[in-house]
Design a protein around this motif. Structure first.
Motif, PDB file in Angstrom:
ATOM      1  N   THR A  62       0.838  -1.201   0.000  1.00 14.36           N
ATOM      2  CA  THR A  62       0.000   0.000   0.000  1.00 14.36           C
ATOM      3  C   THR A  62       0.871   1.248   0.000  1.00 14.36           C
ATOM      4  N   GLU A  63       1.913   1.252   0.831  1.00 13.57           N
ATOM      5  CA  GLU A  63       2.846   2.386   0.857  1.00 13.57           C
ATOM      6  C   GLU A  63       3.528   2.565  -0.498  1.00 13.57           C
ATOM      7  N   LYS A  64       3.955   1.455  -1.097  1.00 12.08           N
ATOM      8  CA  LYS A  64       4.639   1.500  -2.392  1.00 12.08           C
ATOM      9  C   LYS A  64       3.703   2.023  -3.476  1.00 12.08           C
ATOM     10  N   HIS A  65       2.474   1.549  -3.478  1.00 14.62           N
ATOM     11  CA  HIS A  65       1.486   1.985  -4.467  1.00 14.62           C
ATOM     12  C   HIS A  65       1.218   3.484  -4.301  1.00 14.62           C
TER      13      HIS A  65
ATOM     14  N   PHE B 230       4.133   5.598  -5.698  1.00 16.09           N
ATOM     15  CA  PHE B 230       4.173   5.719  -7.153  1.00 16.09           C
ATOM     16  C   PHE B 230       3.004   6.526  -7.708  1.00 16.09           C
ATOM     17  N   ILE B 231       1.846   6.437  -7.084  1.00 18.94           N
ATOM     18  CA  ILE B 231       0.721   7.284  -7.519  1.00 18.94           C
ATOM     19  C   ILE B 231       1.075   8.751  -7.305  1.00 18.94           C
ATOM     20  N   GLU B 232       1.609   9.056  -6.129  1.00 21.47           N
ATOM     21  CA  GLU B 232       1.984  10.441  -5.827  1.00 21.47           C
ATOM     22  C   GLU B 232       3.056  10.934  -6.804  1.00 21.47           C
ATOM     23  N   LYS B 233       4.022  10.095  -7.083  1.00 23.21           N
ATOM     24  CA  LYS B 233       5.100  10.460  -8.001  1.00 23.21           C
ATOM     25  C   LYS B 233       4.537  10.778  -9.394  1.00 23.21           C
TER      26      LYS B 233
ATOM     27  N   LYS C 220       2.449  18.440 -12.822  1.00 24.21           N
ATOM     28  CA  LYS C 220       3.470  19.429 -12.462  1.00 24.21           C
ATOM     29  C   LYS C 220       3.209  20.052 -11.090  1.00 24.21           C
ATOM     30  N   MET C 221       2.964  19.162 -10.147  1.00 22.36           N
ATOM     31  CA  MET C 221       2.722  19.591  -8.775  1.00 22.36           C
ATOM     32  C   MET C 221       4.017  19.481  -7.980  1.00 22.36           C
ATOM     33  N   ASN C 222       4.189  20.400  -7.050  1.00 23.19           N
ATOM     34  CA  ASN C 222       5.335  20.319  -6.143  1.00 23.19           C
ATOM     35  C   ASN C 222       4.933  19.536  -4.923  1.00 23.19           C
ATOM     36  N   THR C 223       5.862  18.757  -4.396  1.00 25.24           N
ATOM     37  CA  THR C 223       5.542  17.944  -3.209  1.00 25.24           C
ATOM     38  C   THR C 223       5.643  18.713  -1.946  1.00 25.24           C
TER      39      THR C 223
END
Length: 152
Positions: A133-136, A139-142, A149-152
């Protein structure tokens, strides 16, 4: 994996998330609570000190929704407000004895159910569920950050 297969798998994942939400909505209805009231009661029961902002931020609920539910809980004598010692502009929300009793009959049983359900999984399965779940999510956030083009 082929794009069509990935789409089908994503549909399955989305359906699972919807089923989680539907289960909790059905439970809230069964308990005679609104879904949001149950979530807020659950949060108040888990945390020592809560503010409306904390609840709004942690449950992703609009501030107006949280305020309406808190006003309803106040009216029903399930919570009380106390001015924060650190910041006089902030009011902390606490369960009353009546609120604690309701929590014991509802969200405490929900937490027990969640724990019992998790105990049906091995430690390795729980660790894998958390890890995947953390990995998914990572990658979704990335991808969202990249594509929009969002900043984290």
């Amino acid at each position: 994996m082929m794009p069509g297969k990935i789409s089908k798998k994503l549909e399955q994942i989305d359906a699972l998330y919807r089923n989680y939400n539907l289960l909790y909505q059905r439970l809230a209805s069964h308990l005679g609570l609104s879904y949001n009231k149950m979530l807020i009661l659950y949060t108040l029961n888990q945390k020592q000190i809560c503010t409306q902002k904390f609840i709004s931020d942690s449950l992703f609920l609009p501030k107006q929704t949280v305020n309406s539910v808190v006003q309803s809980l106040l009216k029903d004598d399930l919570v009380y407000l106390e001015v924060s010692k650190e910041n006089k502009k902030i009011k902390n929300i606490y369960l009353t004895e009546k609120g604690k009793e309701l929590a014991k009959e509802t969200v405490d049983l929900l937490l027990e159910s969640e724990i019992s359900a998790a105990e049906n999984l091995s430690d390795q399965e729980i660790d894998l569920l958390v890890k995947l779940t953390e990995k998914h999510l990572y990658f979704i956030e990335k991808e969202i950050n990249k594509n929009f083009k969002m900043n984290t």
